[in-house]
Design a protein around this motif. Structure first.
Motif, PDB file in Angstrom:
ATOM      1  N   VAL A   1       0.842  -1.189   0.000  1.00 11.23           N
ATOM      2  CA  VAL A   1       0.000   0.000   0.000  1.00 11.23           C
ATOM      3  C   VAL A   1       0.882   1.244   0.000  1.00 11.23           C
ATOM      4  O   VAL A   1       1.925   1.296   0.654  1.00 11.23           O
ATOM      5  N   PHE A   2       0.470   2.236  -0.787  1.00  9.96           N
ATOM      6  CA  PHE A   2       1.219   3.486  -0.940  1.00  9.96           C
ATOM      7  C   PHE A   2       0.265   4.659  -0.777  1.00  9.96           C
ATOM      8  O   PHE A   2      -0.776   4.705  -1.425  1.00  9.96           O
ATOM      9  N   THR A   3       0.629   5.610   0.044  1.00 10.33           N
ATOM     10  CA  THR A   3      -0.149   6.843   0.125  1.00 10.33           C
ATOM     11  C   THR A   3       0.675   7.922   0.819  1.00 10.33           C
ATOM     12  O   THR A   3       1.607   7.621   1.566  1.00 10.33           O
ATOM     13  N   LYS A   4       0.321   9.166   0.544  1.00 14.12           N
ATOM     14  CA  LYS A   4       0.983  10.284   1.217  1.00 14.12           C
ATOM     15  C   LYS A   4       0.323  10.561   2.564  1.00 14.12           C
ATOM     16  O   LYS A   4       0.814  11.360   3.342  1.00 14.12           O
ATOM     17  N   ASP A   5      -0.850   9.957   2.786  1.00 12.86           N
ATOM     18  CA  ASP A   5      -1.681  10.291   3.935  1.00 12.86           C
ATOM     19  C   ASP A   5      -1.535   9.223   5.026  1.00 12.86           C
ATOM     20  O   ASP A   5      -2.073   8.121   4.915  1.00 12.86           O
ATOM     21  N   LEU A   6      -0.808   9.558   6.069  1.00 18.11           N
ATOM     22  CA  LEU A   6      -0.492   8.576   7.111  1.00 18.11           C
ATOM     23  C   LEU A   6      -1.735   8.047   7.820  1.00 18.11           C
ATOM     24  O   LEU A   6      -1.812   6.883   8.189  1.00 18.11           O
ATOM     25  N   LYS A   7      -2.730   8.924   7.976  1.00 19.22           N
ATOM     26  CA  LYS A   7      -3.986   8.493   8.615  1.00 19.22           C
ATOM     27  C   LYS A   7      -4.663   7.411   7.783  1.00 19.22           C
ATOM     28  O   LYS A   7      -5.133   6.411   8.305  1.00 19.22           O
ATOM     29  N   LEU A   8      -4.715   7.657   6.478  1.00 24.87           N
ATOM     30  CA  LEU A   8      -5.315   6.677   5.572  1.00 24.87           C
ATOM     31  C   LEU A   8      -4.535   5.379   5.577  1.00 24.87           C
ATOM     32  O   LEU A   8      -5.098   4.290   5.563  1.00 24.87           O
ATOM     33  N   GLU A   9      -3.206   5.514   5.602  1.00 30.13           N
ATOM     34  CA  GLU A   9      -2.354   4.328   5.630  1.00 30.13           C
ATOM     35  C   GLU A   9      -2.679   3.474   6.850  1.00 30.13           C
ATOM     36  O   GLU A   9      -2.859   2.255   6.750  1.00 30.13           O
ATOM     37  N   ASN A  10      -2.786   4.131   7.998  1.00 27.63           N
ATOM     38  CA  ASN A  10      -3.081   3.394   9.228  1.00 27.63           C
ATOM     39  C   ASN A  10      -4.474   2.783   9.198  1.00 27.63           C
ATOM     40  O   ASN A  10      -4.672   1.654   9.642  1.00 27.63           O
ATOM     41  N   LEU A  11      -5.428   3.536   8.667  1.00 24.85           N
ATOM     42  CA  LEU A  11      -6.791   3.009   8.562  1.00 24.85           C
ATOM     43  C   LEU A  11      -6.806   1.750   7.691  1.00 24.85           C
ATOM     44  O   LEU A  11      -7.401   0.731   8.048  1.00 24.85           O
ATOM     45  N   ILE A  12      -6.117   1.830   6.567  1.00 22.34           N
ATOM     46  CA  ILE A  12      -6.142   0.702   5.635  1.00 22.34           C
ATOM     47  C   ILE A  12      -5.409  -0.512   6.206  1.00 22.34           C
ATOM     48  O   ILE A  12      -5.846  -1.654   6.041  1.00 22.34           O
ATOM     49  N   ARG A  13      -4.338  -0.267   6.931  1.00 24.81           N
ATOM     50  CA  ARG A  13      -3.659  -1.396   7.592  1.00 24.81           C
ATOM     51  C   ARG A  13      -4.582  -2.048   8.606  1.00 24.81           C
ATOM     52  O   ARG A  13      -4.658  -3.276   8.701  1.00 24.81           O
ATOM     53  N   GLU A  14      -5.279  -1.217   9.381  1.00 25.97           N
ATOM     54  CA  GLU A  14      -6.193  -1.725  10.406  1.00 25.97           C
ATOM     55  C   GLU A  14      -7.343  -2.520   9.765  1.00 25.97           C
ATOM     56  O   GLU A  14      -7.671  -3.624  10.205  1.00 25.97           O
ATOM     57  N   LEU A  15      -7.923  -1.969   8.694  1.00 22.35           N
ATOM     58  CA  LEU A  15      -9.020  -2.671   8.022  1.00 22.35           C
ATOM     59  C   LEU A  15      -8.511  -3.945   7.340  1.00 22.35           C
ATOM     60  O   LEU A  15      -9.247  -4.916   7.210  1.00 22.35           O
ATOM     61  N   GLY A  16      -7.267  -3.913   6.921  1.00 24.22           N
ATOM     62  CA  GLY A  16      -6.641  -5.111   6.360  1.00 24.22           C
ATOM     63  C   GLY A  16      -6.589  -6.224   7.398  1.00 24.22           C
ATOM     64  O   GLY A  16      -6.943  -7.372   7.121  1.00 24.22           O
TER      65      GLY A  16
ATOM     66  N   TRP B   1       0.743  -3.971   3.469  1.00 22.86           N
ATOM     67  CA  TRP B   1       1.927  -3.457   4.138  1.00 22.86           C
ATOM     68  C   TRP B   1       2.459  -2.256   3.353  1.00 22.86           C
ATOM     69  O   TRP B   1       2.510  -2.309   2.128  1.00 22.86           O
ATOM     70  N   PRO B   2       2.827  -1.176   4.046  1.00 23.67           N
ATOM     71  CA  PRO B   2       3.215   0.046   3.335  1.00 23.67           C
ATOM     72  C   PRO B   2       4.650   0.044   2.781  1.00 23.67           C
ATOM     73  O   PRO B   2       5.543  -0.577   3.350  1.00 23.67           O
ATOM     74  N   LEU B   3       4.805   0.740   1.687  1.00 22.88           N
ATOM     75  CA  LEU B   3       6.124   1.046   1.123  1.00 22.88           C
ATOM     76  C   LEU B   3       6.155   2.554   0.880  1.00 22.88           C
ATOM     77  O   LEU B   3       5.108   3.192   0.795  1.00 22.88           O
ATOM     78  N   PRO B   4       7.355   3.146   0.788  1.00 23.03           N
ATOM     79  CA  PRO B   4       7.429   4.611   0.712  1.00 23.03           C
ATOM     80  C   PRO B   4       6.987   5.211  -0.624  1.00 23.03           C
ATOM     81  O   PRO B   4       7.091   4.570  -1.662  1.00 23.03           O
ATOM     82  N   LEU B   5       6.513   6.432  -0.512  1.00 25.38           N
ATOM     83  CA  LEU B   5       6.080   7.195  -1.686  1.00 25.38           C
ATOM     84  C   LEU B   5       6.707   8.589  -1.584  1.00 25.38           C
ATOM     85  O   LEU B   5       6.035   9.604  -1.639  1.00 25.38           O
ATOM     86  N   TRP B   6       8.010   8.604  -1.373  1.00 26.80           N
ATOM     87  CA  TRP B   6       8.691   9.874  -1.151  1.00 26.80           C
ATOM     88  C   TRP B   6       8.958  10.598  -2.469  1.00 26.80           C
ATOM     89  O   TRP B   6       9.210   9.979  -3.506  1.00 26.80           O
ATOM     90  N   ASP B   7       8.924  11.924  -2.401  1.00 24.30           N
ATOM     91  CA  ASP B   7       9.151  12.739  -3.603  1.00 24.30           C
ATOM     92  C   ASP B   7      10.493  12.436  -4.275  1.00 24.30           C
ATOM     93  O   ASP B   7      10.619  12.547  -5.489  1.00 24.30           O
ATOM     94  N   GLU B   8      11.482  12.066  -3.466  1.00 28.23           N
ATOM     95  CA  GLU B   8      12.801  11.764  -4.037  1.00 28.23           C
ATOM     96  C   GLU B   8      12.722  10.751  -5.182  1.00 28.23           C
ATOM     97  O   GLU B   8      13.497  10.799  -6.136  1.00 28.23           O
ATOM     98  N   TYR B   9      11.770   9.831  -5.068  1.00 33.59           N
ATOM     99  CA  TYR B   9      11.670   8.789  -6.094  1.00 33.59           C
ATOM    100  C   TYR B   9      11.245   9.339  -7.450  1.00 33.59           C
ATOM    101  O   TYR B   9      11.376   8.652  -8.468  1.00 33.59           O
TER     102      TYR B   9
END
Ligand code: BES
Ligand code: MN
Ligand code: ZN
Length: 472
Positions: free
Chosen positions: A367-382, A390-398
């Motif tokens: 799972v990838f998102t810039k929104d940490l709240k959404l990330e946590n919600l989706i992990r919890e619902l998962g 499981w999250p992986l980074p979505l940093w601007d550097e990429y």
């Protein structure tokens, strides 16, 4: 000539409810009981009635994950022993230390009974005695909330299985046209709007990404638009699903065995169709839109080529480095199309990269998102649903890794490192106008041994999506 009756589809379980165990004395009904052993077995009681002893292990070690496997064990053991009717006491499964509502447990049981019972048999001649599917389950419980939750769970399980049917169907059958028909059928049956754009309309919309990938195939692309609007004036949630009905790789043809299974490359699209169908069946009071760009990725004289520069609907250009990175190319247009709904959230679901499988194995979607709240919600619902992520980074550097030389962005990274991330950061370029989550379900394309599901597609992440839609 083979007779049509020789083939048979999976039928859903018939659930019954009884107030007490005394009601289930029928010899044909096997009684389920949980033991603290680790192994499960079937015994015959002095009455002649069969009993399934399900090894649940130490009670304190049971958690929501093992409970899912436990419930599937019931069905799996029954099938192995050709037992077609079961009875169980609901309270046996209502472990107090889990602090779950009985409705949550009842729903989970029904979902997983349906999932464990399912097999994709519609292209196999029936054995003389028929398939060994479980037909009837009697649940001993007086609680009306349990009954209701079983009904809901069964509906969810049914739609998860429907996703599996769509995904498992061979590429020669499940073409873009047929996938669109399936969405239309569901819309007619459950009363939601489905519109399908054909080649002409896709051209008119200037969906250059969809057109480029579809170019090599004799199958016309379809852009499937599903609208379920029961949420009044609320902003909609838009689900976007990758609908590549067969991924040969295109001119960058997939080598050796890696083309096997690529008829399931529309699993994200199938999950979106099922999630919207579920929302309608469960009568959610929400506005939900589903977008599925459906294409076949084939090599031919009319294929798009490495080096081609594709102008997408957004106006951004894609420098094609590899025609096998096709999912992101079609999704770019769908993510742009989503803007017109002014969505409160967009979630895309795609069998996008082998790299996500390399990173996570086959037990969690990335799972990838810039929104940490959404990330946590989706992990919890998962966790709650069993569709683990499981999250992986979505940093601007990429973003550096997909800078184009002759186009705005390239459709692959500079090297093979972090392929799931470069795919996600590519999609992000088209998803900057709304809150957005990307779920790479490539790791969960097929069931793995030990999760007690039939070979083939496992229907991820429909269970997660319906929980998200309920909350979002
Ligand atoms: N559909 C595949 C990803 C995939 C691989 C899904 C295995 C399920 C199982 C996708 O279109 C693809 O081919 N991705 C390439 C990208 C590469 C060319 C940058 C990959 O992962 O190898
Ligand atoms: Mn591909
Ligand atoms: Zn693909």
């Amino acid at each position: 000539m083979r007779k049509k009756e020789a083939f048979q589809r999976y039928k859903k379980i018939k659930f019954f409810f009884a107030a007490d165990a005394g009601k289930v004395r029928d010899k044909e009904i096997a009684v389920v009981s949980l033991t603290q052993k680790n192994d499960s077995e079937v015994i015959t009681l002095p009455t002649g009635q069969k009993s399934l002893l399900i090894g649940a292990g130490k009670t304190r070690k049971i958690n929501s994950r093992t409970l899912i496997i436990l419930s599937r064990t019931v069905i799996s053991l029954a099938k192995q022993n050709n037992i077609k009717k079961l009875a169980l006491n609901f309270m046996d499964f209502a472990f107090p230390h889990l602090k779950l509502k009985s409705s949550a447990i009842a729903e989970m049981l029904a979902v997983n009974f349906e999932m464990a019972n399912f097999e994709f048999v519609q292209y196999k001649t029936s054995p003389a005695k028929g398939w060994n599917f479980v037909r009837e389950v009697t649940i001993i419980s007086k609680d009306s909330a349990v009954k209701k939750a079983v009904g809901k769970g069964q509906t969810i399980g049914e739609e998860v299985n429907n996703t599996r049917v769509l995904a498992n169907s061979p590429g020669g059958v499940m073409t873009p046209k047929v996938l669109a028909q399936k969405a239309k059928e569901a819309g007619r049956k459950y009363n939601f709007k489905v519109r399908v754009l054909g080649l002409k309309e896709i051209q008119k919309m200037k969906m250059g990404g969809v057109l480029a990938v579809a170019g090599g195939s004799r199958e016309e692309p379809k852009f499937i638009i599903i609208e379920y609007m029961s949420g009044g004036k609320e902003k909609p949630v838009v689900l976007v699903g990758k609908g590549v009905t067969f991924d040969s790789g295109g001119l960058n043809l997939k080598p050796g065995e890696s083309m096997q299974g690529m008829h399931t490359d529309m699993s994200g699209g199938a999950a979106v169709i099922s999630a919207l169908t579920l929302a309608a069946r469960l009568k959610l009071k929400k506005n939900i839109v589903g977008l599925v760009p459906a294409v076949e990725n084939m090599p031919s004289g009319s294929s798009y080529r490495p080096g081609d520069i594709v102008e997408t609907m957004s106006g951004k250009t894609i420098e094609v480095l590899n025609t096998d990175a096709e999912g992101r190319v079609i999704l770019s247009d769908a993510l742009t199309y989503a803007v017109r709904y002014n969505p409160k959230l967009v979630v895309d679901i795609a069998t996008l990269t082998g790299a996500a499988m390399i990173a996570l194995g086959q037990r969690a979607s990335a799972v990838f998102t810039k929104d940490l709240k959404l990330e946590n919600l989706i992990r919890e619902l998962g966790e709650q649903s069993g569709d683990y992520v499981w999250p992986l980074p979505l940093w601007d550097e990429y973003e550096e890794d997909i800078k184009g030389t002759f186009g705005d962005i390239t459709n692959t990274g500079r090297n093979r490192y972090g392929g799931a991330i470069t795919a996600a950061i590519f999609l992000y370029q088209f998803a900057k106008e709304y809150p957005w989550v990307h779920i790479d379900i490539a790791p969960r394309t097929t069931a793995v041994e030990g999760e007690l599901l039939a070979k083939g597609a496992c229907g991820a992440p429909v269970r997660l999506l319906i929980k998200l839609l309920e909350q979002a």
